[in-house]
Motif scaffolding. Structure first.
Motif, PDB file in Angstrom:
ATOM      1  N   VAL A  14     -40.715   8.443  -1.530  1.00 27.00           N
ATOM      2  CA  VAL A  14     -41.273   8.894  -2.881  1.00 27.00           C
ATOM      3  C   VAL A  14     -40.159   9.568  -3.894  1.00 27.00           C
ATOM      4  O   VAL A  14     -40.051   9.259  -4.911  1.00 27.00           O
ATOM      5  N   VAL A  15     -39.293  10.328  -3.092  1.00 26.31           N
ATOM      6  CA  VAL A  15     -38.363  10.918  -4.065  1.00 26.31           C
ATOM      7  C   VAL A  15     -36.997  10.449  -3.899  1.00 26.31           C
ATOM      8  O   VAL A  15     -36.262  10.880  -4.683  1.00 26.31           O
ATOM      9  N   VAL A  16     -36.564   9.352  -3.350  1.00 29.34           N
ATOM     10  CA  VAL A  16     -35.479   8.724  -3.348  1.00 29.34           C
ATOM     11  C   VAL A  16     -35.756   7.449  -3.505  1.00 29.34           C
ATOM     12  O   VAL A  16     -35.093   6.724  -4.336  1.00 29.34           O
ATOM     13  N   VAL A  17     -36.001   6.652  -2.418  1.00 31.25           N
ATOM     14  CA  VAL A  17     -36.325   5.240  -2.480  1.00 31.25           C
ATOM     15  C   VAL A  17     -36.880   4.571  -3.668  1.00 31.25           C
ATOM     16  O   VAL A  17     -36.436   3.564  -4.466  1.00 31.25           O
ATOM     17  N   PHE A  18     -37.808   5.020  -4.193  1.00 27.65           N
ATOM     18  CA  PHE A  18     -38.755   4.522  -5.067  1.00 27.65           C
ATOM     19  C   PHE A  18     -39.062   5.415  -6.335  1.00 27.65           C
ATOM     20  O   PHE A  18     -39.771   4.882  -7.121  1.00 27.65           O
ATOM     21  N   THR A  39     -33.518  22.938  -3.563  1.00 24.22           N
ATOM     22  CA  THR A  39     -33.926  21.959  -4.041  1.00 24.22           C
ATOM     23  C   THR A  39     -35.198  21.707  -4.964  1.00 24.22           C
ATOM     24  O   THR A  39     -35.992  22.873  -4.316  1.00 24.22           O
ATOM     25  N   GLU A  40     -35.424  21.279  -5.693  1.00 21.65           N
ATOM     26  CA  GLU A  40     -36.913  21.362  -6.517  1.00 21.65           C
ATOM     27  C   GLU A  40     -37.844  20.739  -5.736  1.00 21.65           C
ATOM     28  O   GLU A  40     -39.397  20.783  -5.797  1.00 21.65           O
ATOM     29  N   PHE A  41     -37.467  20.123  -4.628  1.00 19.29           N
ATOM     30  CA  PHE A  41     -38.346  19.390  -3.935  1.00 19.29           C
ATOM     31  C   PHE A  41     -38.874  20.094  -2.746  1.00 19.29           C
ATOM     32  O   PHE A  41     -39.708  19.789  -1.576  1.00 19.29           O
ATOM     33  N   ALA A  42     -38.598  21.512  -2.555  1.00 21.47           N
ATOM     34  CA  ALA A  42     -38.847  22.328  -1.521  1.00 21.47           C
ATOM     35  C   ALA A  42     -40.479  22.605  -1.193  1.00 21.47           C
ATOM     36  O   ALA A  42     -40.891  22.667  -0.306  1.00 21.47           O
ATOM     37  N   GLY A  43     -41.087  22.583  -2.366  1.00 21.24           N
ATOM     38  CA  GLY A  43     -42.717  22.633  -2.392  1.00 21.24           C
ATOM     39  C   GLY A  43     -43.226  21.440  -1.426  1.00 21.24           C
ATOM     40  O   GLY A  43     -44.196  21.603  -0.739  1.00 21.24           O
ATOM     41  N   ARG A  44     -42.740  20.090  -1.790  1.00 22.09           N
ATOM     42  CA  ARG A  44     -43.026  18.868  -1.057  1.00 22.09           C
ATOM     43  C   ARG A  44     -42.565  19.180   0.442  1.00 22.09           C
ATOM     44  O   ARG A  44     -43.450  18.723   1.407  1.00 22.09           O
ATOM     45  N   ILE A  45     -41.279  19.648   0.555  1.00 26.63           N
ATOM     46  CA  ILE A  45     -40.918  19.751   1.954  1.00 26.63           C
ATOM     47  C   ILE A  45     -41.936  20.708   2.889  1.00 26.63           C
ATOM     48  O   ILE A  45     -42.613  20.464   3.934  1.00 26.63           O
ATOM     49  N   LEU A  46     -42.201  21.902   2.213  1.00 31.84           N
ATOM     50  CA  LEU A  46     -43.139  22.764   2.718  1.00 31.84           C
ATOM     51  C   LEU A  46     -44.511  22.258   3.046  1.00 31.84           C
ATOM     52  O   LEU A  46     -45.360  22.357   3.964  1.00 31.84           O
TER      53      LEU A  46
END
Length: 332
Positions: A27-31, A92-99
């Motif tokens: 979601v956050v890298v490949v596409f 990282t701004e994607f920390a919420g997604r990681i959580l």
């Protein structure tokens, strides 16, 4: 739990967790350049807050700066604060997604434990855990910064406590110590959830008192629950109407779904079970005939079709449940 059962559950949890992080990477890298890494406006707003907080906060818990960038402007502030603090912690701004991926992975175990308590069958519990681990919707939705993943975890955790109380299974003190701050956090995350859980808890208590023929205590508990319902009614109805308005679009009205589900009078209460099936196949739109392969919402909408037969089976089973009918009634 036998060694074999434990090993199978561990494999499901580890596989489900790894798949979640794999899809997060997609979601956050490949596409990212081909498909927007967002589903709704809240996603964008949360991560904009996270980026601004990372660049301007002087410390991890810089509450003053969080308020200055607009966190306090939210009606329910818990999740925006989580987004900001986790972003600063992980840089990282994607920390919420990681959580969310971590929380969703933990939910696989909670689904297993709750199903085992209700059905008392390890095979059924393992199947339920596999469904939550590998069905497309729960697998992918946690890759976005929704607050609903956190809410799912808390509701599962609390229902496990309810069923343990019902079956007179010892509940460790630590579970209560964990549940209290979680419920406080939920009260600042989405309206009426804590109130509804409180009423459901009252139902379990009243049921237990009646079962043990403590009728006077049961009557007192019923009166207390009704008084509580009186004071919480406006909050519950307001939250319900807000949620219904989300789906109150011309698409749904023209298809007749919202018209069927509307409960305008006490005599319409018989329609309530139908909301269960509707909730199971939502929040994505019912229409999948307007192809748009450039956004994750449409992809999830299509993939969510795999849930329909399971949702239908769940609804049928809810009316013919052999195990713990109280759980099925309250879970509506």
């Amino acid at each position: 739990m036998t060694h074999k059962d434990k090993s199978q559950l561990q494999k499901v949890i580890i596989s489900g967790g790894l798949l979640r992080f794999f899809f997060l990477f997609l979601v956050v890298v490949v596409f990212k350049n081909n498909i927007s890494p967002y589903i709704m406006s809240d996603d964008i707003a949360y991560e904009e807050l996270a980026r601004e907080f990372m660049s301007s906060a002087s410390s991890l818990f810089d509450i003053r700066q969080a308020a200055m960038i607009g966190v306090d402007g939210y009606l329910e502030v818990f999740w925006p604060y989580v987004m900001c603090f986790s972003a600063k912690l992980l840089s990282t701004e994607f920390a919420g997604r990681i959580l969310n991926c971590l929380i969703s992975t933990y939910c696989i175990y909670l689904v297993y434990e709750l199903t085992l308590l209700v059905s008392e069958r390890r095979r059924a519990a393992l199947i339920a855990a596999k469904l939550f681990a590998f069905l497309p919707y729960p697998l992918i939705i946690c890759c976005f910064p929704f607050k609903d993943i956190f809410l799912t975890m808390v509701v599962l955790f609390v229902f496990i406590m309810f069923v343990k109380f019902q079956k007179k299974i010892h509940i460790p003190v630590t579970h209560f110590l964990i549940a209290v701050p979680l419920l406080i956090a939920v009260s600042f995350t989405r309206g009426a959830v804590v109130e509804l859980l409180g009423l459901i808890g009252a139902v379990f208590i009243i049921s237990s008192l009646i079962k043990h023929k403590k009728i006077i205590y049961a009557c007192v508990a019923i009166v207390v629950a009704l008084i509580g319902l009186y004071y919480m009614w406006d909050v519950i109805i307001e939250s319900f109407i807000t949620k219904v308005d989300t789906y109150n679009s011309e698409e749904y009205i023209s298809m007749g779904f919202m018209g069927y589900l509307q409960i305008n009078h006490l005599t319409d209460i018989w329609r309530l079970p139908a909301t269960y099936f509707f909730a199971m196949i939502q929040p994505m739109s019912l229409s999948v005939f307007s192809p748009d392969w450039t956004n994750w919402e449409y992809l999830l909408r299509v993939l969510n079709l795999t849930l329909y037969p399971i949702a239908l089976g769940n609804m049928i089973y809810a009316f013919s449940a052999k195990y713990n009918k109280l759980f099925w009634v309250t879970s509506f």
